[in-house]
Design a protein around this motif. Structure first.
Motif, mmCIF file in Angstrom:
data_model
loop_
_atom_site.group_PDB
_atom_site.id
_atom_site.type_symbol
_atom_site.label_atom_id
_atom_site.label_comp_id
_atom_site.label_asym_id
_atom_site.label_seq_id
_atom_site.Cartn_x
_atom_site.Cartn_y
_atom_site.Cartn_z
ATOM 1 N N GLN A 57 0.211 -0.972 0.070
ATOM 2 C CA GLN A 57 -0.155 0.596 0.278
ATOM 3 C C GLN A 57 1.242 1.243 0.164
ATOM 4 O O GLN A 57 0.561 2.103 -0.623
ATOM 5 C CB GLN A 57 -0.982 -0.344 1.541
ATOM 6 C CG GLN A 57 -2.341 -0.935 1.211
ATOM 7 C CD GLN A 57 -2.704 -0.828 2.906
ATOM 8 O OE1 GLN A 57 -1.907 -1.181 3.245
ATOM 9 N NE2 GLN A 57 -3.973 -1.001 2.504
ATOM 10 N N LYS A 122 -9.674 3.812 -2.447
ATOM 11 C CA LYS A 122 -9.295 2.703 -1.528
ATOM 12 C C LYS A 122 -10.698 1.244 -1.880
ATOM 13 O O LYS A 122 -10.734 -0.152 -2.072
ATOM 14 C CB LYS A 122 -8.994 2.885 -0.364
ATOM 15 C CG LYS A 122 -9.700 1.825 1.106
ATOM 16 C CD LYS A 122 -9.089 2.183 1.946
ATOM 17 C CE LYS A 122 -10.393 3.192 2.544
ATOM 18 N NZ LYS A 122 -10.252 3.301 4.102
ATOM 19 N N ASN A 123 -11.697 2.028 -2.393
ATOM 20 C CA ASN A 123 -12.831 1.430 -2.458
ATOM 21 C C ASN A 123 -13.038 0.542 -4.594
ATOM 22 O O ASN A 123 -13.702 0.546 -4.322
ATOM 23 C CB ASN A 123 -13.922 2.149 -2.435
ATOM 24 C CG ASN A 123 -13.871 2.524 -0.684
ATOM 25 O OD1 ASN A 123 -13.856 1.550 0.105
ATOM 26 N ND2 ASN A 123 -14.224 3.546 -0.605
ATOM 27 N N LYS A 125 -12.056 -0.849 -7.944
ATOM 28 C CA LYS A 125 -12.611 -1.750 -8.822
ATOM 29 C C LYS A 125 -11.153 -2.475 -9.302
ATOM 30 O O LYS A 125 -10.155 -1.197 -9.245
ATOM 31 C CB LYS A 125 -13.408 -2.550 -9.301
ATOM 32 C CG LYS A 125 -14.966 -3.266 -8.743
ATOM 33 C CD LYS A 125 -15.851 -3.298 -9.797
ATOM 34 C CE LYS A 125 -17.147 -3.577 -9.223
ATOM 35 N NZ LYS A 125 -17.879 -4.025 -9.906
ATOM 36 N N ASN A 157 -11.316 -10.253 -3.436
ATOM 37 C CA ASN A 157 -10.441 -9.746 -2.137
ATOM 38 C C ASN A 157 -10.037 -8.784 -2.067
ATOM 39 O O ASN A 157 -8.679 -9.009 -2.597
ATOM 40 C CB ASN A 157 -10.183 -11.435 -1.313
ATOM 41 C CG ASN A 157 -9.121 -11.026 0.393
ATOM 42 O OD1 ASN A 157 -8.333 -10.160 -0.405
ATOM 43 N ND2 ASN A 157 -9.634 -11.050 1.187
ATOM 44 N N LYS A 158 -10.163 -7.553 -1.270
ATOM 45 C CA LYS A 158 -9.573 -6.229 -1.406
ATOM 46 C C LYS A 158 -7.434 -6.327 -1.345
ATOM 47 O O LYS A 158 -7.168 -5.778 -1.940
ATOM 48 C CB LYS A 158 -9.959 -5.518 -0.384
ATOM 49 C CG LYS A 158 -9.423 -4.431 -0.705
ATOM 50 C CD LYS A 158 -9.434 -3.168 -1.712
ATOM 51 C CE LYS A 158 -11.105 -3.043 -2.333
ATOM 52 N NZ LYS A 158 -10.459 -2.610 -3.440
ATOM 53 N N LYS A 159 -7.566 -7.439 -0.417
ATOM 54 C CA LYS A 159 -6.011 -7.016 0.165
ATOM 55 C C LYS A 159 -5.172 -8.684 -1.413
ATOM 56 O O LYS A 159 -4.287 -8.061 -2.237
ATOM 57 C CB LYS A 159 -5.872 -8.397 1.272
ATOM 58 C CG LYS A 159 -5.981 -7.803 2.272
ATOM 59 C CD LYS A 159 -5.512 -8.178 3.613
ATOM 60 C CE LYS A 159 -6.340 -8.008 4.736
ATOM 61 N NZ LYS A 159 -5.689 -8.035 5.932
ATOM 62 N N SER A 161 -6.675 -7.915 -4.933
ATOM 63 C CA SER A 161 -6.337 -6.630 -6.169
ATOM 64 C C SER A 161 -5.153 -5.861 -5.289
ATOM 65 O O SER A 161 -4.653 -5.815 -6.567
ATOM 66 C CB SER A 161 -7.958 -6.369 -5.869
ATOM 67 O OG SER A 161 -7.660 -5.268 -6.229
ATOM 68 N N ILE A 162 -5.329 -5.351 -4.187
ATOM 69 C CA ILE A 162 -4.022 -4.744 -4.241
ATOM 70 C C ILE A 162 -2.493 -5.461 -4.664
ATOM 71 O O ILE A 162 -1.834 -4.242 -5.042
ATOM 72 C CB ILE A 162 -3.972 -4.392 -2.395
ATOM 73 C CG1 ILE A 162 -4.880 -3.417 -2.027
ATOM 74 C CG2 ILE A 162 -2.361 -3.459 -2.436
ATOM 75 C CD1 ILE A 162 -4.921 -3.693 0.277
#
Length: 250
Positions: A57, A122-123, A125, A157-159, A161-162
């Motif tokens: 991040q 952060k939000n 896609k 999953n957000k993590k 995706s990061i």
């Protein structure tokens, strides 16, 4: 001493039971040690994953700030300078050119604001985040870029995706800085069970010898992919470009 049949059976039975009990206690002890080791390893893996996410991040934020700096200097700054020159020489006949330049500058500022807003990023896609990068490359004439999304885009999953986005950022950065490529093509292919990401350029590529020199960077990308249960495979040939394929299980 001579034992009767019943006593002998009793002694043998007791001995066997004792040996079995000792064996079970020993096995239980081994099981407990392995269980404890597994729990410690799981906790360490979780901590390592969280550290990697935090570092990723930070890297994305730093890359975004660099992008904003370049865009302010190379694009918006030039538009404002042009608008200033046009205003100094404005006449009723060419005032529309001034308006057009200012309008273009406002459009660029709005596009840039999407990168500045941390909540929006952060939000967002994965597909939208990659599209922002592609749009920026085209807007600044860094490289002719395209993004193709096929299949039904699913929530990732957000993590994860990061991690995927950061891996792509690293590939894009290498392409723009070192590949001398004219074209960049990115594809996100969704199926019911997996996401396949392919990024490819038509640059100079690199040989197996150069691959060894780049090994640390490539290994870092592969290790990051492993953290989310994905695979990352590079393919490159001299004068035939470089491609990266990521496969992530949904």
């Amino acid at each position: 001493m001579e034992f009767k049949g019943g006593e002998l059976i009793f002694l043998v039975s007791t001995l066997i039971i004792g040996l079995i009990t000792i064996a079970l206690v020993a096995l239980f002890g081994v099981f407990q040690k392995k269980k404890k080791a597994l729990l410690i390893d799981r906790d360490e893996t979780k901590k390592r994953f969280e550290r990697e996410i935090a570092e990723t991040q930070i890297e994305i934020r730093e890359e975004t700030l660099r992008n904003i700096s370049w865009e302010l200097h190379d694009n918006i700054g030039q538009l404002l300078t042009l608008a200033k020159i046009q205003l100094q020489n404005a006449t009723p006949e060419n005032i529309s050119e001034v308006s057009e330049t200012i309008t273009k500058g406002l459009t660029e500022v709005r596009a840039l604001s999407k990168l500045i807003n941390p909540e929006a990023i952060k939000n967002i896609k994965l597909g939208d985040a990659v599209q922002l990068e592609i749009d920026r490359f085209n807007r600044l004439n860094f490289i002719n870029s395209t993004l193709i999304i096929s299949g039904d885009e699913q929530i990732i999953n957000k993590k994860s995706s990061i991690i995927i986005f950061r891996i792509l950022q690293e590939f894009f950065s290498n392409t723009i800085k070192h590949s001398k490529a004219s074209n960049l093509r990115v594809q996100l292919k969704f199926t019911d069970t997996e996401l396949e990401v392919v990024a490819a350029d038509d640059g100079v590529g690199f040989s197996s010898l150069e691959n060894e020199k780049k090994g640390i960077g490539l290994e870092n990308i592969k290790n990051r992919a492993k953290l989310i249960g994905a695979s990352a495979v590079f393919t490159s040939e001299v004068n035939k470009g470089t491609s990266l394929k990521i496969v992530y299980k949904l």
